[in-house]
Design a protein around this motif. Structure first.
Motif, PDB file in Angstrom:
ATOM      1  N   ASN A  50       1.060  -4.148 -13.291  1.00 37.20           N
ATOM      2  CA  ASN A  50       1.233  -2.696 -14.223  1.00 37.20           C
ATOM      3  C   ASN A  50       2.302  -1.975 -13.528  1.00 37.20           C
ATOM      4  OD1 ASN A  50      -0.474  -3.815 -16.325  1.00 37.20           O
ATOM      5  ND2 ASN A  50      -2.108  -2.843 -15.636  1.00 37.20           N
ATOM      6  N   LEU A  51       2.044  -1.794 -12.178  1.00 30.35           N
ATOM      7  CA  LEU A  51       2.887  -0.639 -11.339  1.00 30.35           C
ATOM      8  C   LEU A  51       4.557  -1.296 -11.436  1.00 30.35           C
ATOM      9  CD1 LEU A  51       0.670   0.400  -8.850  1.00 30.35           C
ATOM     10  CD2 LEU A  51       1.408   1.662 -10.559  1.00 30.35           C
ATOM     11  N   ALA A  52       4.461  -2.727 -11.090  1.00 25.03           N
ATOM     12  CA  ALA A  52       5.742  -3.413 -11.158  1.00 25.03           C
ATOM     13  C   ALA A  52       6.475  -3.241 -12.455  1.00 25.03           C
ATOM     14  CB  ALA A  52       5.567  -4.688 -10.935  1.00 25.03           C
ATOM     15  N   ARG A  53       5.945  -3.016 -13.426  1.00 26.24           N
ATOM     16  CA  ARG A  53       6.683  -2.597 -14.818  1.00 26.24           C
ATOM     17  C   ARG A  53       7.387  -1.557 -15.078  1.00 26.24           C
ATOM     18  NH1 ARG A  53       2.162  -5.891 -16.496  1.00 26.24           N
ATOM     19  NH2 ARG A  53       2.579  -8.091 -16.942  1.00 26.24           N
ATOM     20  N   GLN A  54       6.331  -0.344 -14.092  1.00 22.18           N
ATOM     21  CA  GLN A  54       6.983   1.034 -14.445  1.00 22.18           C
ATOM     22  C   GLN A  54       8.233   1.333 -13.730  1.00 22.18           C
ATOM     23  OE1 GLN A  54       3.694   3.437 -13.173  1.00 22.18           O
ATOM     24  NE2 GLN A  54       2.090   2.684 -14.581  1.00 22.18           N
ATOM     25  N   PRO A  55       8.973   2.314 -14.305  1.00 18.02           N
ATOM     26  CA  PRO A  55      10.236   2.911 -13.436  1.00 18.02           C
ATOM     27  C   PRO A  55      10.010   3.090 -12.242  1.00 18.02           C
ATOM     28  CG  PRO A  55       9.803   3.921 -15.378  1.00 18.02           C
ATOM     29  CD  PRO A  55       8.801   3.377 -15.400  1.00 18.02           C
ATOM     30  N   ASP A  56      10.956   2.853 -11.461  1.00 15.71           N
ATOM     31  CA  ASP A  56      11.073   2.993 -10.024  1.00 15.71           C
ATOM     32  C   ASP A  56      10.883   4.511  -9.398  1.00 15.71           C
ATOM     33  OD1 ASP A  56      10.649   2.546  -7.267  1.00 15.71           O
ATOM     34  OD2 ASP A  56      12.690   1.661  -7.057  1.00 15.71           O
ATOM     35  N   SER A  57       9.981   4.777  -8.726  1.00 15.48           N
ATOM     36  CA  SER A  57       9.819   6.150  -8.295  1.00 15.48           C
ATOM     37  C   SER A  57       9.005   6.157  -6.931  1.00 15.48           C
ATOM     38  CB  SER A  57       9.252   7.061  -9.338  1.00 15.48           C
ATOM     39  OG  SER A  57       7.851   6.639  -9.547  1.00 15.48           O
ATOM     40  N   PRO A  58       9.168   7.214  -6.166  1.00 11.98           N
ATOM     41  CA  PRO A  58       8.355   7.408  -4.762  1.00 11.98           C
ATOM     42  C   PRO A  58       6.794   7.190  -4.940  1.00 11.98           C
ATOM     43  CG  PRO A  58       9.937   8.826  -4.770  1.00 11.98           C
ATOM     44  CD  PRO A  58      10.052   8.378  -6.289  1.00 11.98           C
ATOM     45  N   GLU A  59       6.332   7.613  -6.122  1.00 11.92           N
ATOM     46  CA  GLU A  59       5.021   7.831  -6.306  1.00 11.92           C
ATOM     47  C   GLU A  59       4.424   6.141  -6.688  1.00 11.92           C
ATOM     48  OE1 GLU A  59       6.987   9.941  -7.557  1.00 11.92           O
ATOM     49  OE2 GLU A  59       6.416  11.930  -6.861  1.00 11.92           O
ATOM     50  N   VAL A  60       5.275   5.597  -7.495  1.00  8.82           N
ATOM     51  CA  VAL A  60       5.064   4.238  -7.845  1.00  8.82           C
ATOM     52  C   VAL A  60       4.983   3.224  -6.509  1.00  8.82           C
ATOM     53  CG1 VAL A  60       5.762   2.308  -9.420  1.00  8.82           C
ATOM     54  CG2 VAL A  60       5.634   4.537 -10.184  1.00  8.82           C
ATOM     55  N   GLN A  61       6.013   3.295  -6.071  1.00 11.95           N
ATOM     56  CA  GLN A  61       6.137   2.650  -4.855  1.00 11.95           C
ATOM     57  C   GLN A  61       5.038   2.758  -3.632  1.00 11.95           C
ATOM     58  OE1 GLN A  61      10.033   3.324  -2.885  1.00 11.95           O
ATOM     59  NE2 GLN A  61      11.169   2.215  -4.318  1.00 11.95           N
ATOM     60  N   ALA A  62       4.626   4.169  -3.517  1.00 14.94           N
ATOM     61  CA  ALA A  62       3.433   4.433  -2.595  1.00 14.94           C
ATOM     62  C   ALA A  62       2.257   3.902  -3.137  1.00 14.94           C
ATOM     63  CB  ALA A  62       3.072   5.857  -2.496  1.00 14.94           C
ATOM     64  N   GLN A  63       2.025   3.753  -4.467  1.00 17.12           N
ATOM     65  CA  GLN A  63       0.819   3.329  -5.248  1.00 17.12           C
ATOM     66  C   GLN A  63       0.887   1.731  -4.784  1.00 17.12           C
ATOM     67  OE1 GLN A  63       0.435   4.425  -9.194  1.00 17.12           O
ATOM     68  NE2 GLN A  63       0.130   6.706  -8.599  1.00 17.12           N
ATOM     69  N   MET A  64       2.079   1.128  -4.897  1.00 19.11           N
ATOM     70  CA  MET A  64       2.309  -0.376  -5.084  1.00 19.11           C
ATOM     71  C   MET A  64       2.025  -0.711  -3.601  1.00 19.11           C
ATOM     72  SD  MET A  64       5.384  -1.443  -7.375  1.00 19.11           S
ATOM     73  CE  MET A  64       5.567  -3.175  -6.933  1.00 19.11           C
ATOM     74  N   ARG A  65       2.343  -0.085  -2.609  1.00 16.09           N
ATOM     75  CA  ARG A  65       2.084  -0.418  -1.096  1.00 16.09           C
ATOM     76  C   ARG A  65       0.482  -0.338  -0.875  1.00 16.09           C
ATOM     77  NH1 ARG A  65       5.391   3.258   0.587  1.00 16.09           N
ATOM     78  NH2 ARG A  65       7.200   1.924   0.698  1.00 16.09           N
ATOM     79  N   ASP A  66       0.097   0.640  -1.510  1.00 21.27           N
ATOM     80  CA  ASP A  66      -1.488   0.904  -1.118  1.00 21.27           C
ATOM     81  C   ASP A  66      -2.099  -0.439  -1.692  1.00 21.27           C
ATOM     82  OD1 ASP A  66      -3.852   2.362  -0.213  1.00 21.27           O
ATOM     83  OD2 ASP A  66      -4.421   2.345  -2.325  1.00 21.27           O
TER      84      ASP A  66
END
Length: 359
Positions: free
Chosen positions: A192-208
């Motif tokens: 689900n996070l991979a389908r969202q627009p790229d942003s620093p918050e999304v990258q941090a959540q994906m990394r976690d």
């Protein structure tokens, strides 16, 4: 002009006082600082022989260091348990062998001379008393050794039980970790996070989530090995615990057995003490009886000399034995009259000198 002279005089006087207060020069050098060897004494230029120093007191003279490389007696705490038990038993057997030799010597002496048996019996009882006292003390020491060793094994059992409890907790923790981690939920969240627009918050959540998913994969991979290792260690420790428990019970059994031996030896000592008392009383009685027998064999009664008998018989102080005729007459008188006193007085009067009866 006069004030200048007075001032000059005062300055000279103060200088003289200052010189007088300075300490006199000494040839003794100051003490060296710590860690520096003192300098050698200065040579005497006066030509006088230096006074010899008094001899050192032998009590205060420095003694050579004691030799610490010699053999030392091993403390009981540092002596291994098996070596200590073996040493106690070996020393006891050596002492008992010596007492058996002494007992055999008394038996041989009494066998060769029956008269020595009354002297050998108390000696043998004394040796038996020493033997039972040694057995009692040695048994008490061994009972304490085994009891102490049983307590030590019990402490080791407690440590093994703590280890088993720790491994059980490890297994419980592994089961909880496996239940709390759901890889499918993490994979859905990462998608689900991979389908969202790229942003620093999304990258941090994906990394976690990626990190948590990697840990879950590693845990799934290592969990069987960790669980198997913990189970094997717990099972092995349980086996060792059973062996330690068996060893502790054997030590306690031996301790009770040696305690019973000590009590038996103590009771035997009481009986032997009574037996020794009997031998001593009997020996004293036999000594008295032997002295009486010897005194009876050598007895000699003291009789009066013939001159004394003659003198006493002449004075009438010693009664003359009755003849058979007089005794028969006394018997008939008593039978006829029944008055013993009158018959006895009549016979005495007839027996006195001048009565017409022969002496």
């Amino acid at each position: 002009m006069k004030p200048a002279l007075i001032l000059t005089f005062l300055v000279c006087a103060l200088a003289g006082v200052a010189l007088a207060q300075e300490p006199a020069p000494s040839n003794v050098p100051p003490p060296p600082p710590p860690g520096v060897a003192p300098p050698p004494p200065a040579p005497d230029t006066s030509g006088a022989t230096p006074e010899a120093s008094p001899p050192a007191n032998p009590e205060t003279a420095e003694k050579p260091p004691a030799d610490t490389q010699g053999a030392r007696e091993t403390p009981l705490d540092a002596e291994p348990f098996d070596a200590r038990v073996h040493r106690r038993l070996e020393e006891y057997n050596q002492r008992r062998a010596q007492r058996e030799v002494e007992m055999n010597s008394y038996a041989e002496a009494s066998g060769s001379d029956p008269g020595l048996e009354r002297y050998a019996d108390p000696r043998k009882v004394q040796v038996e008393l020493k033997d039972e006292l040694d057995r009692e003390q040695t048994s008490e020491q061994l009972a304490n050794d085994y009891a102490e060793q049983a307590r030590e094994v019990l402490s080791k059992e407690q440590a093994v039980q703590d280890f088993i409890a720790k491994r059980q907790k490890t297994l419980d923790d592994l089961s909880k970790q496996n239940a709390t981690v759901n890889r499918q939920d993490l994979e859905v969240a990462l998608a689900n996070l991979a389908r969202q627009p790229d942003s620093p918050e999304v990258q941090a959540q994906m990394r976690d989530i990626d990190r948590r998913l990697s840990e879950a994969e590693r845990l799934d991979k290592d969990l069987p090995a960790c669980r198997s290792r913990a189970q094997q260690e717990a099972a092995g420790a349980a086996g060792e615990l059973a062996k330690l428990n068996e060893l502790e019970q054997s030590y306690e059994k031996e301790s009770k057995a040696f305690a019973a031996d000590a009590l038996s030896a103590h009771n035997n000592r009481l009986g032997l003490a009574d037996r020794l008392e009997y031998y001593l009383v009997r020996a004293q009685a036999e000594d008295v009886l032997e002295q009486g027998r010897k005194a009876s064999q050598s007895v000699q009664h003291l009789s009066a000399s013939p001159a004394v008998d003659k003198t006493l018989n002449t004075s009438g102080s010693t009664p003359v034995p009755r003849s058979d005729a007089d005794l028969e007459q006394l018997k008939k008188c008593i039978q006829q009259s029944g008055d013993v006193q009158a018959c006895h007085e009549k016979a005495r009067q007839e027996q006195q000198p001048g009565s017409g009866k022969p002496l």
